[in-house]
Design a protein around this motif. Structure first.
Motif, PDB file in Angstrom:
ATOM      1  N   ASP A 129       0.648 -48.782 -18.784  1.00 31.31           N
ATOM      2  CA  ASP A 129       0.232 -48.491 -17.677  1.00 31.31           C
ATOM      3  C   ASP A 129       1.911 -48.102 -16.606  1.00 31.31           C
ATOM      4  OD1 ASP A 129      -0.789 -46.210 -15.382  1.00 31.31           O
ATOM      5  OD2 ASP A 129      -1.746 -48.429 -14.759  1.00 31.31           O
ATOM      6  N   LEU A 130       2.702 -46.978 -16.263  1.00 30.58           N
ATOM      7  CA  LEU A 130       3.444 -47.267 -15.765  1.00 30.58           C
ATOM      8  C   LEU A 130       4.015 -45.980 -14.752  1.00 30.58           C
ATOM      9  CD1 LEU A 130       6.603 -47.878 -18.457  1.00 30.58           C
ATOM     10  CD2 LEU A 130       5.429 -49.468 -16.141  1.00 30.58           C
ATOM     11  N   PRO A 131       3.870 -46.117 -13.434  1.00 35.81           N
ATOM     12  CA  PRO A 131       3.639 -45.109 -12.688  1.00 35.81           C
ATOM     13  C   PRO A 131       5.374 -44.110 -12.400  1.00 35.81           C
ATOM     14  CG  PRO A 131       4.293 -46.539 -11.107  1.00 35.81           C
ATOM     15  CD  PRO A 131       4.069 -47.676 -12.769  1.00 35.81           C
ATOM     16  N   CYS A 132       4.945 -42.537 -12.393  1.00 36.15           N
ATOM     17  CA  CYS A 132       5.352 -41.746 -12.317  1.00 36.15           C
ATOM     18  C   CYS A 132       6.695 -42.503 -10.459  1.00 36.15           C
ATOM     19  CB  CYS A 132       5.386 -40.146 -12.215  1.00 36.15           C
ATOM     20  SG  CYS A 132       5.067 -39.429 -13.786  1.00 36.15           S
ATOM     21  N   ASP A 133       7.961 -41.702 -11.364  1.00 35.44           N
ATOM     22  CA  ASP A 133       8.748 -41.928 -10.319  1.00 35.44           C
ATOM     23  C   ASP A 133       9.267 -40.338  -9.800  1.00 35.44           C
ATOM     24  OD1 ASP A 133      11.665 -41.875  -8.706  1.00 35.44           O
ATOM     25  OD2 ASP A 133      13.090 -43.330  -9.670  1.00 35.44           O
ATOM     26  N   ASN A 134       8.517 -40.807  -8.431  1.00 35.13           N
ATOM     27  CA  ASN A 134       8.834 -38.957  -8.189  1.00 35.13           C
ATOM     28  C   ASN A 134       9.792 -38.879  -6.534  1.00 35.13           C
ATOM     29  OD1 ASN A 134       6.779 -37.120  -9.132  1.00 35.13           O
ATOM     30  ND2 ASN A 134       5.237 -38.687  -8.852  1.00 35.13           N
ATOM     31  N   SER A 135      10.764 -40.393  -6.618  1.00 39.38           N
ATOM     32  CA  SER A 135      10.798 -40.685  -5.094  1.00 39.38           C
ATOM     33  C   SER A 135      12.124 -39.821  -5.044  1.00 39.38           C
ATOM     34  CB  SER A 135      11.966 -41.909  -5.046  1.00 39.38           C
ATOM     35  OG  SER A 135      12.583 -41.697  -6.774  1.00 39.38           O
ATOM     36  N   ASN A 136      12.769 -38.537  -6.099  1.00 38.25           N
ATOM     37  CA  ASN A 136      13.996 -37.696  -5.899  1.00 38.25           C
ATOM     38  C   ASN A 136      13.843 -37.068  -5.905  1.00 38.25           C
ATOM     39  OD1 ASN A 136      15.293 -35.871  -7.644  1.00 38.25           O
ATOM     40  ND2 ASN A 136      16.643 -38.119  -7.738  1.00 38.25           N
ATOM     41  N   ALA A 185      15.559 -42.322  -6.132  1.00 35.22           N
ATOM     42  CA  ALA A 185      15.516 -42.182  -4.628  1.00 35.22           C
ATOM     43  C   ALA A 185      17.354 -42.979  -4.264  1.00 35.22           C
ATOM     44  CB  ALA A 185      15.133 -41.691  -3.255  1.00 35.22           C
ATOM     45  N   GLU A 186      17.109 -44.148  -4.685  1.00 36.36           N
ATOM     46  CA  GLU A 186      18.085 -45.452  -4.440  1.00 36.36           C
ATOM     47  C   GLU A 186      19.200 -45.587  -4.598  1.00 36.36           C
ATOM     48  OE1 GLU A 186      14.072 -48.517  -2.725  1.00 36.36           O
ATOM     49  OE2 GLU A 186      14.720 -48.314  -4.504  1.00 36.36           O
ATOM     50  N   SER A 187      19.233 -45.023  -6.400  1.00 35.28           N
ATOM     51  CA  SER A 187      19.502 -44.641  -7.644  1.00 35.28           C
ATOM     52  C   SER A 187      21.050 -43.964  -6.497  1.00 35.28           C
ATOM     53  CB  SER A 187      19.642 -44.960  -8.425  1.00 35.28           C
ATOM     54  OG  SER A 187      19.381 -43.238  -8.491  1.00 35.28           O
ATOM     55  N   PRO A 188      22.289 -44.103  -7.737  1.00 40.19           N
ATOM     56  CA  PRO A 188      23.578 -43.271  -7.234  1.00 40.19           C
ATOM     57  C   PRO A 188      22.694 -41.323  -7.651  1.00 40.19           C
ATOM     58  CG  PRO A 188      24.278 -45.069  -8.540  1.00 40.19           C
ATOM     59  CD  PRO A 188      22.976 -45.450  -8.759  1.00 40.19           C
ATOM     60  N   CYS A 189      22.053 -41.564  -8.344  1.00 46.27           N
ATOM     61  CA  CYS A 189      21.622 -40.119  -8.891  1.00 46.27           C
ATOM     62  C   CYS A 189      22.139 -39.132  -8.079  1.00 46.27           C
ATOM     63  CB  CYS A 189      20.469 -39.899  -9.385  1.00 46.27           C
ATOM     64  SG  CYS A 189      19.521 -38.257  -9.595  1.00 46.27           S
ATOM     65  N   ILE A 190      22.761 -38.320  -8.794  1.00 46.44           N
ATOM     66  CA  ILE A 190      23.602 -36.969  -7.592  1.00 46.44           C
ATOM     67  C   ILE A 190      22.286 -35.453  -8.192  1.00 46.44           C
ATOM     68  CG2 ILE A 190      25.799 -37.328  -7.272  1.00 46.44           C
ATOM     69  CD1 ILE A 190      25.201 -35.686 -10.417  1.00 46.44           C
ATOM     70  N   LYS A 191      21.803 -35.863  -8.799  1.00 44.41           N
ATOM     71  CA  LYS A 191      20.304 -34.476  -8.948  1.00 44.41           C
ATOM     72  C   LYS A 191      20.936 -33.835  -9.615  1.00 44.41           C
ATOM     73  CE  LYS A 191      19.361 -36.456  -4.762  1.00 44.41           C
ATOM     74  NZ  LYS A 191      21.037 -36.489  -4.412  1.00 44.41           N
ATOM     75  N   CYS A 192      21.769 -33.606 -10.908  1.00 41.50           N
ATOM     76  CA  CYS A 192      22.338 -32.413 -11.808  1.00 41.50           C
ATOM     77  C   CYS A 192      21.765 -32.094 -12.801  1.00 41.50           C
ATOM     78  CB  CYS A 192      23.701 -33.507 -12.380  1.00 41.50           C
ATOM     79  SG  CYS A 192      23.022 -34.682 -13.375  1.00 41.50           S
ATOM     80  N   GLY A 193      20.730 -33.132 -12.952  1.00 42.63           N
ATOM     81  CA  GLY A 193      19.541 -32.723 -14.451  1.00 42.63           C
ATOM     82  C   GLY A 193      19.923 -33.148 -15.673  1.00 42.63           C
TER      83      GLY A 193
END
Ligand code: HC1
Ligand code: SF4
Length: 577
Positions: A129-136, A185-193
């Motif tokens: 039971d892990l919640p989704c990460d919708n932060s980004n 959202a806190e990570s270095p993710c640059i949302k490239c997909g």
């Protein structure tokens, strides 16, 4: 080469070819969940086991090279049963939510379950039971649907060099997650997909904004307008059975009008606008010495994000010209609204992009509200557009060809090639050449072959009447550092710059390989999509951004001239570390 047999068929392949790839060449598809054409084998899922005759061994086809004399069996009753057990094992840790999943109908695990005739629900299902990460705002992570194939981690670390994702925990609890278990959202993710584009299941998907568009279309107070990015037109068709590279520009226009959009614009138009501003900027820096060199393109929002996070010593090198998406938005809510006497507060701008990061770009800085409103209101990726079309019931394939609206819709060949790696550079050089010499390139010289193609870094020298312009093009963020380091080294030593102009696109292949494009990308698919754009360029009556009649008109009627005060206010932005 090595010679062997696969299911009795003789095959001859280069030394080092995996059994999986060798079988593909013999038209045999061995099932796999963890191996993607773009990525090295991780041998994680175990589905691709085959029999090596005479050895009693069951090697994994993805990670085992074919050797001389091997006799490989890829299919028999026993292998099918083993594979079925592997699938059942994966399903035993996977939520049974296909009906409400973002990958419903397009999931590699679902397809295998169908192909292998999984008919009974697995006996004992344990899903953490892990919640989704919708932060980004671009990408959604649903950890419960992760099958630990490792594709997202490999693409994020090795192809993009971002390292936003990694494996956490051990053993049966192993899962992908932002490194250090922080939010995306806190990570270095640059949302490239790219993680979403390579995920076999619904564990990583784009944020779905389709219902926002339906709401806007139903709102009588909104004047809905739409723009379509260069690379969408040559990839959307894959969702409807067309081969990659089929150019559906005019059907897309027709669809948008039938759906209820009051004005249909084209991002290719504003790509021309970006080029006029950016080429002028290049000439300012290169010829008149006003500003840093090399000039670096900035229309890719994942790249600007990455630069601000990791390479901010290059901030002054970035073109301040906004991306075509943002330029179109601001023109729709200023020039277009004024000309047509529409209250700009009512103009609603939907943008169709191949890209998940474009969802983030529209709220990057205050300058993305240069019109006084959100210049762009919502972004749908190509995959979301395909869903919108399917929901609408409109028979897309049967639609007639139509044209875009007559302002903010006409485009040149230079605008359309933006969607391919090297295209922005090529478009800018065509126009910069004109600004420097007062003449247009002719014949074969219009095509800058040296910046085309899928090589990770491309270099070229362009001769502008005796002046040599050195350029570099990188795509796939993992290729960027080497290019920047060359510039850094020259700066440190006070040597001549290796380049005057650099194009960077975050995704392999450029936007045609964007993280929001139809699934199943490979270099072959990328090449076909690119070919579709260059064919569009060749077919355009106008091949230069500065010759686009609507571009000329918008400067004459509204913007005055490139880099004018108004152009700066509306069409330029800045960057912060
Ligand atoms: Fe792209 Fe661009 S080319 S960034 O790749 O500069 O997304 O297609 O629309 O804005 O034009 C994407 C594509 C796109 C912008 C343009
Ligand atoms: Fe990594 Fe790109 Fe996915 Fe972010 S969107 S996690 S940077 S692959």
């Amino acid at each position: 080469t090595v010679k062997a047999t696969i299911d009795g068929q003789p095959v001859e392949v280069p030394y080092g070819t995996s059994i999986l790839d060798a079988a593909r060449q013999a038209f045999i598809k061995i099932p796999t969940l963890c191996k993607h054409q773009d990525l090295p084998a991780t041998a994680a899922c175990g589905l691709c086991i085959v029999k090596l005759q005479g050895s009693g061994k069951l090697p994994r086809a993805c990670a085992t090279p074919l050797e001389d004399g091997m006799e490989i069996v890829t299919q028999d009753h026993e292998l099918t049963e083993i594979r079925r057990s592997v699938i059942e094992l994966i399903l035993s840790n996977h939520p049974n939510e296909c009906l409400s999943c973002g990958r419903n109908g397009n999931c590699e695990l679902q397809s295998l379950a169908a192909d292998f005739g999984i008919r009974q629900d697995v006996i004992k299902r344990t899903v953490r039971d892990l919640p989704c990460d919708n932060s980004n705002g671009s990408i959604v992570l649903d950890f419960r649907k992760c099958i630990k194939c490792g594709r997202c981690v490999t693409v994020c670390q090795e192809v993009q060099n971002v390292w936003a994702l990694s494996f956490l925990e051990r053993g049966i609890n192993t899962r992908m997650a932002p490194a250090g278990d922080i939010t995306l959202a806190e990570s270095p993710c640059i949302k490239c997909g790219q993680c979403a584009a390579h995920c076999p299941t619904g564990a990583i998907v784009e944020r779905d904004d389709v219902s926002i568009v339906w709401d806007a279309l139903a709102d009588p107070d909104k004047y809905c307008t739409v723009q379509i990015a260069p690379s969408v037109r040559v990839a959307l068709g894959e969702e409807f059975g067309y081969p990659p590279g089929t150019n559906l520009t005019k059907k897309i226009y027709a669809f948008m009008r039938r759906l209820g959009f009051k004005a249909v614009f084209d991002t290719n138009f504003s790509a021309d606008l970006t080029i006029v501003e950016e080429a002028s900027e290049f000439v300012e820096r290169f010829v008149h010495g006003k500003g840093e060199l090399p000039l670096i393109t900035s229309c890719c929002p994942s790249w600007t994000d990455f630069m601000e996070k990791k390479h901010y010593d290059f901030i002054d090198n970035f073109s301040t010209a906004k991306s075509p998406q943002q330029m179109l938005g601001v023109m729709a809510k200023t020039y277009f609204a004024k000309k047509n006497k529409i209250d700009p507060a009512k103009v609603y701008q939907v943008s169709i992009m191949p890209c998940t990061a474009k969802k983030y770009e529209l709220e990057r800085t205050d300058e993305m509200m240069a019109s006084g409103f959100h210049d762009v209101d919502v972004v749908l990726t190509t995959r979301e557009l395909a869903r919108l079309i399917k929901q609408s019931g409109i028979d897309f394939k049967a639609l007639p060809d139509e044209d875009a609206d007559s302002i903010l819709g006409e485009y040149s060949g230079a605008g359309t090639i933006f969607g391919a790696t090297g295209g922005v550079m090529e478009a800018a050089l065509r126009t910069a050449y004109f600004y420097v010499t007062g003449e247009n390139l002719t014949g074969k010289a219009i095509d800058f072959e040296s910046v085309r193609g899928l090589q990770g870094v491309k270099e070229g020298t362009i001769d502008i009447k005796g002046t040599k312009v050195r350029v570099a093009v990188a795509h796939g963020l993992g290729n960027v550092e080497a290019v920047l380091n060359k510039v850094r080294a020259a700066r440190e030593k006070g040597e001549e710059l290796p380049y005057h102009f650099i194009e960077v696109m975050a995704c392999p292949g450029g936007c045609i390989g964007g993280g929001g494009q139809p699934y199943g990308v490979s270099d072959e698919v990328r090449r076909q999509r690119i070919a579709g754009l260059y064919a569009d360029d060749r077919d355009c009556a106008v091949r230069f951004s500065h010759e686009n009649p609507e571009i000329k008109r918008i400067y004459a009627e509204f913007l005055e001239k490139p880099l004018s005060h108004r152009a700066h206010e509306l069409l330029h932005t800045n960057y912060t570390p």
